[in-house]
Scaffold this motif. Structure first.
Motif, short mmCIF file in Angstrom:
data_model
loop_
_atom_site.label_atom_id
_atom_site.label_comp_id
_atom_site.label_asym_id
_atom_site.label_seq_id
_atom_site.Cartn_x
_atom_site.Cartn_y
_atom_site.Cartn_z
N GLY A 1 -0.67 10.52 7.41
CA GLY A 1 -2.08 10.75 7.72
C GLY A 1 -3.02 10.05 6.77
N ARG A 2 -2.66 9.98 5.48
CA ARG A 2 -3.57 9.35 4.52
C ARG A 2 -3.44 7.84 4.50
N VAL A 3 -2.20 7.35 4.44
CA VAL A 3 -2.00 5.90 4.38
C VAL A 3 -2.39 5.24 5.70
N GLY A 4 -2.16 5.95 6.80
CA GLY A 4 -2.52 5.42 8.11
C GLY A 4 -1.30 5.14 8.97
N VAL A 5 -1.40 5.46 10.24
CA VAL A 5 -0.29 5.26 11.16
C VAL A 5 0.11 3.79 11.22
N TYR A 6 -0.88 2.90 11.34
CA TYR A 6 -0.59 1.48 11.42
C TYR A 6 0.09 0.97 10.15
N LEU B 1 0.83 -1.20 0.00
CA LEU B 1 0.00 0.00 0.00
C LEU B 1 0.86 1.25 0.00
N THR B 2 1.91 1.24 0.82
CA THR B 2 2.81 2.40 0.90
C THR B 2 3.49 2.65 -0.43
N LEU B 3 4.01 1.60 -1.07
CA LEU B 3 4.67 1.75 -2.36
C LEU B 3 3.68 2.19 -3.44
N GLY B 4 2.44 1.72 -3.34
CA GLY B 4 1.43 2.12 -4.31
C GLY B 4 1.14 3.62 -4.25
#
Length: 467
Positions: free
Chosen positions: A436-441, A35-38
């Protein structure tokens, strides 16, 4: 008769080796890392498009850092800008920003699933798990069903919003520009992005209550979350709402009404109130309560706001919207769980209950962990921003903290610091918006590559003194 065996050439062996390494790499990275790489890929493509000459007017110049900041802000549906969106970018550049907002609002995984649906291919387990991660689903069974609701509902809401806004913008800017403005602001409002291409920003519509109400309804629609909308649309069949939807709707209502009343109190002596009719004043404070928490559309300058309003805005931004929505923050359900836990603890109850259901210990632990980790993130990022902006006497501590909270909550409001950020300051805010958008977790698990482990033993229990 023996058959001659042809060995692969050195080039073919090298190609096979590279493909094997690539396959091994993608196989071993976790879902949060994917998700982060996306999102990073989407942001990079957006920044490169914004660097094209067709994206900005000839007399306007910007660095790659400015383009990257704008792309990050759009993809994270934040709305913070270092250049003026209305005057700096051409229609093509504004369209790129609009597309980035759409991708950021729905999640880039939506478009991946759309590709699978269009080509009639089956989703593999990995892609289903990524959709589950994006929309906070409890089971893999719901992935394609929820995706259908996400796309259809999003298109319908944004289309209706654009139709309702069109008459006002066409009247002010003509048919062609008016339609484009209506579509852009419908997407920006539903995505809780806060981007505006109006020449005078949202200030021009402070005396147009119907425009503010349409935008406010689009903001609420985007901040509720797709799972809540699915429950509401299926209510006539099931005749019940999930516990998640009940808590999300209750907290959203309390935050809107509570913020509305508090803004009426903190801005009772607002100088601009003299230029507004009583009805317009009520609509404007209601719009503030809705927009300031998640979207970032601001019809007034914060230089005219009281310190109490600024503090209240920071608290609302920190909470944000609902999980699985287009909004950021720690989320309404997190606050709801902590309030329920506090209420139960003060009454001496061990179980935390809501709507005749008992919340799990995992729910409470995740809520506490999210608040603690987010506060640590905010403290570290604020400190880093102060290192680079602290020498500027124009911007005090409140400017820095407000900016970091706004970026983390993807709210997009600023006290005026954003255009004056240094390159390092822009990097700090970009990192904050991304988290903030991708999420802390998601970010935390991507960096730490956390895997669940169960120790084969447990230590003896002992208490410490608290308070």
């Amino acid at each position: 008769m023996s058959r001659k065996i042809e060995l692969p050439s050195a080039a073919e062996m090298k190609k096979f080796h590279n493909q094997s390494r690539k396959h091994t790499f993608w196989t071993h990275i976790s879902m949060p890392q994917r998700l982060t790489l996306g999102f990073l890929s989407v942001i990079t493509i957006g920044a490169l498009l914004l660097m094209m000459p067709i994206s900005h007017y000839g007399n306007m110049h910007h660095s790659f850092m400015d383009a990257l900041f704008t792309a990050t802000s759009a993809a994270s549906v934040t709305g913070l800008t270092v250049v003026d969106t209305a005057t700096h970018w051409t229609v093509f550049g504004q369209t790129v920003i609009m597309f980035l907002i759409e991708v950021g609002a729905l999640g880039f995984m939506s478009f991946s699933v759309l590709l699978f649906t269009a080509t009639r291919r089956q989703m593999d387990l990995r892609n289903k798990m990524m959709v589950q991660e994006v929309y906070s689903l409890e089971s893999l069974y719901d992935t394609r069903v929820v995706f259908g609701y996400v796309i259809k509902l999003s298109v319908i809401i944004q289309f209706v919003g654009a139709i309702l806004l069109a008459p006002f913008f066409i009247q002010d800017f003509g048919l062609k520009r008016g339609l484009f403005y209506a579509i852009f602001h419908a997407i920006s409002a539903f995505g809780n992005a806060g981007f505006t291409i109006l020449p005078a920003g949202s200030i021009a519509y402070a005396n147009r209550p119907f425009v503010l109400l349409i935008i406010a309804l689009l903001i609420i629609a985007g901040s509720l979350g797709f799972l809540v909308w699915r429950d509401l649309l299926l209510y006539h069949h099931k005749h019940k709402l999930s516990l998640h939807s009940k808590l999300a709707l209750m907290m959203t209502g309390l935050l809107i009404i509570g913020g509305w009343l508090l803004f009426e109190l903190t801005e009772s002596n607002l100088a601009l109130a003299q230029t507004l009719s009583p009805i317009n004043r009520i609509v404007n404070t209601l719009f503030m309560s809705i927009s300031y928490r998640t979207a970032g559309f601001s019809q007034f300058s914060f230089s005219q706001m009281t310190p109490a309003t600024i503090l209240l805005t920071m608290m609302l931004m920190y909470v944000g919207g609902t999980p699985g929505s287009t909004a950021g923050g720690i989320k309404t359900t997190t606050l709801g769980v902590l309030l329920l836990k506090t209420h139960a603890a003060l009454r001496g109850k061990k179980d935390v209950t809501f709507a005749h259901r008992r919340l799990t210990d995992e729910n409470i632990t995740r809520s506490l962990l999210l608040v603690f980790v987010s506060l640590v993130f905010l403290a570290i990022l604020s400190f880093l921003l102060m290192l680079t902006q602290g020498n500027d006497s124009r911007f005090g501590l409140e400017y820095v903290i407000f900016e970091v909270i706004s970026a983390f909550a993807t709210a997009g409001l600023t006290l005026g610091l954003t255009p004056h950020l240094t390159d390092f300051g822009q990097c700090v805010i970009m990192l904050t918006m991304f988290i903030g958008r991708v999420g802390v977790y998601t970010v935390m698990f991507s960096v730490l590559n956390v895997h669940g482990e169960h120790a084969p033993y447990r230590y003896p229990e002992e208490s410490v003194i608290i308070g």
